[in-house]
Write a protein that holds these residues in place. Structure first.
Motif, PDB file in Angstrom:
ATOM      1  N   VAL A   1      23.703  23.123  28.873  1.00  0.00           N
ATOM      2  CA  VAL A   1      24.320  22.544  27.689  1.00  0.00           C
ATOM      3  C   VAL A   1      25.631  23.297  27.467  1.00  0.00           C
ATOM      4  CG1 VAL A   1      24.057  22.090  25.228  1.00  0.00           C
ATOM      5  CG2 VAL A   1      22.068  21.940  26.747  1.00  0.00           C
ATOM      6  N   VAL A   2      26.728  22.625  27.748  1.00  0.00           N
ATOM      7  CA  VAL A   2      28.039  23.285  27.758  1.00  0.00           C
ATOM      8  C   VAL A   2      28.811  22.913  26.494  1.00  0.00           C
ATOM      9  CG1 VAL A   2      30.223  23.545  28.990  1.00  0.00           C
ATOM     10  CG2 VAL A   2      28.084  23.246  30.283  1.00  0.00           C
ATOM     11  N   THR A   3      29.222  23.937  25.752  1.00  0.00           N
ATOM     12  CA  THR A   3      30.064  23.714  24.578  1.00  0.00           C
ATOM     13  C   THR A   3      31.477  24.167  24.900  1.00  0.00           C
ATOM     14  OG1 THR A   3      28.247  23.950  23.017  1.00  0.00           O
ATOM     15  CG2 THR A   3      30.465  24.332  22.155  1.00  0.00           C
ATOM     16  N   PHE A   4      32.417  23.228  24.834  1.00  0.00           N
ATOM     17  CA  PHE A   4      33.824  23.570  24.995  1.00  0.00           C
ATOM     18  C   PHE A   4      34.367  23.946  23.616  1.00  0.00           C
ATOM     19  CE2 PHE A   4      32.751  20.681  28.449  1.00  0.00           C
ATOM     20  CZ  PHE A   4      33.206  21.415  29.536  1.00  0.00           C
ATOM     21  N   HIS A   5      34.842  25.180  23.506  1.00  0.00           N
ATOM     22  CA  HIS A   5      35.401  25.701  22.258  1.00  0.00           C
ATOM     23  C   HIS A   5      36.924  25.587  22.400  1.00  0.00           C
ATOM     24  CE1 HIS A   5      35.191  28.027  18.572  1.00  0.00           C
ATOM     25  NE2 HIS A   5      36.042  28.908  19.057  1.00  0.00           N
TER      26      HIS A   5
END
Ligand code: CU
Length: 127
Positions: free
Chosen positions: A58-62
């Motif tokens: 689960v990748v969160t791009f900040h």
């Protein structure tokens, strides 16, 4: 100055939960904890600065817009296509979370003309 802020952010994440690993490519960092990856992204005229390789999950791009124009963010590949629901104003930060499997993806700024000016790159999600 931006580099110092990013470094401090990384230390903060590690202090919060130190089973995570910190990594960097191109001077931009990601943090991987369990099945979660947080990828730091900086946009300006006309580049997207981010790690070009990071782990699946689960990748969160900040995403921070450090430029002086509105920008946005889109990732496409391996059967998915996801982008920010609205443009990101200068000096603003937002998150986009996408479950990603290993493979190669195209990242770009979907604002008309920006990808052609240089706001695109290919990233690899690793097993
Ligand atoms: Cu843009």
């Amino acid at each position: 100055m931006k580099r110092i802020i990013i470094a401090l952010y990384g230390i903060g994440v590690c202090m919060a939960g130190c089973s995570s690993s910190q990594n960097s490519t191109n001077g931009m960092t990601f943090t991987h904890t369990g099945n979660t990856t947080i990828v730091n992204v900086s946009e300006d005229e006309f580049h997207i600065h981010m790690p070009v390789s990071f782990p699946e999950g689960v990748v969160t791009f900040h995403i921070t817009n450090n430029g002086s124009h509105n920008h946005s963010f889109k990732i496409e590949g391996m059967g998915i296509e996801k982008e920010l629901p609205s443009d990101l104003m200068p000096d603003s930060t937002t998150d986009l979370t996408v479950p990603l499997v290993p493979g190669t993806y195209d990242v770009d700024c979907p604002i008309i003309g920006h990808a052609m000016l240089g706001m695109r790159l290919s990233v690899t999600v690793t097993p």
